[in-house]
Design an enzyme around this catalytic site. Structure first.
Site, PDB file in Angstrom:
ATOM      1  N   CYS A   1     -14.115 -33.800  28.079  1.00  0.00           N
ATOM      2  CA  CYS A   1     -12.749 -33.906  27.552  1.00  0.00           C
ATOM      3  C   CYS A   1     -11.881 -32.692  27.816  1.00  0.00           C
ATOM      4  O   CYS A   1     -10.694 -32.721  27.546  1.00  0.00           O
ATOM      5  CB  CYS A   1     -12.806 -34.129  26.056  1.00  0.00           C
ATOM      6  SG  CYS A   1     -13.550 -32.710  25.245  1.00  0.00           S
TER       7      CYS A   1
ATOM      8  N   CYS B   1     -19.343 -33.132  21.602  1.00  0.00           N
ATOM      9  CA  CYS B   1     -18.669 -31.993  20.977  1.00  0.00           C
ATOM     10  C   CYS B   1     -19.698 -30.953  20.518  1.00  0.00           C
ATOM     11  O   CYS B   1     -19.445 -29.750  20.590  1.00  0.00           O
ATOM     12  CB  CYS B   1     -17.828 -32.457  19.796  1.00  0.00           C
ATOM     13  SG  CYS B   1     -16.824 -33.921  20.146  1.00  0.00           S
TER      14      CYS B   1
HETATM   15 FE1  FES Z   1     -14.439 -33.235  23.438  1.00  0.00          FE
HETATM   16 FE2  FES Z   1     -14.677 -33.178  20.898  1.00  0.00          FE
HETATM   17  S1  FES Z   1     -13.662 -34.703  22.054  1.00  0.00           S
HETATM   18  S2  FES Z   1     -15.217 -31.625  22.263  1.00  0.00           S
END
Ligand code: FES
Length: 127
Positions: free
Chosen positions: A37, A106
């Site tokens: 992300c 994450c």
């Molecule tokens: Fe990527 Fe949480 S959505 S670190």
């Protein structure tokens, strides 16, 4: 019962993060970005006699990444470097009372940032 997909522990660490900030004279810094992300986590360590005596974090990322960073600082403070290296993303997820499947990556940021920081420390000392 927690509201929504997050446990009470995640919500607590997200809304009231522990050890957020930086350490100016850190002995080691680990910075990683998530390939999933693009969120970024930075961990600062203060180390004495191979032991983590202080740790702070700065995370530019989602709530789960902030909660993961926060709980990681609590998990590793006071640990030796070898003990801290045992921390895995699974440890973080467990300590948080679980993360939804789409948010498991994450917690990987925590594991990676810690490993990079410890590598940084060892490199600085020529180990
Ligand atoms: Fe990527 Fe949480 S959505 S670190």
């Amino acid at each position: 019962m927690p509201q929504g997909p997050y446990s009470d522990i995640v919500m607590d660490h997200f809304t009231n993060p522990r050890n957020m900030g930086e350490i100016e004279d850190a002995d080691a810094i680990g910075e990683v970005g998530s390939p999933v992300c693009g969120d970024v986590m930075k961990l600062y360590l203060k180390i004495e006699d191979e032991r983590i005596v202080d740790v702070k974090f700065k995370t530019f990322g989602c709530g789960a990444a902030i909660a993961s960073s926060s709980i990681t600082t609590e998990l590793v403070k006071g640990k030796t470097l070898d003990e801290a290296l045992q921390l895995s993303s699974e440890t973080v997820i467990e300590a948080l009372g679980g993360l939804p499947p789409a948010k498991q990556h994450c917690s990987v940021l925590s594991e990676d940032a810690l490993k990079v920081a410890i590598e940084d420390y060892r490199k600085r000392r020529g180990q």
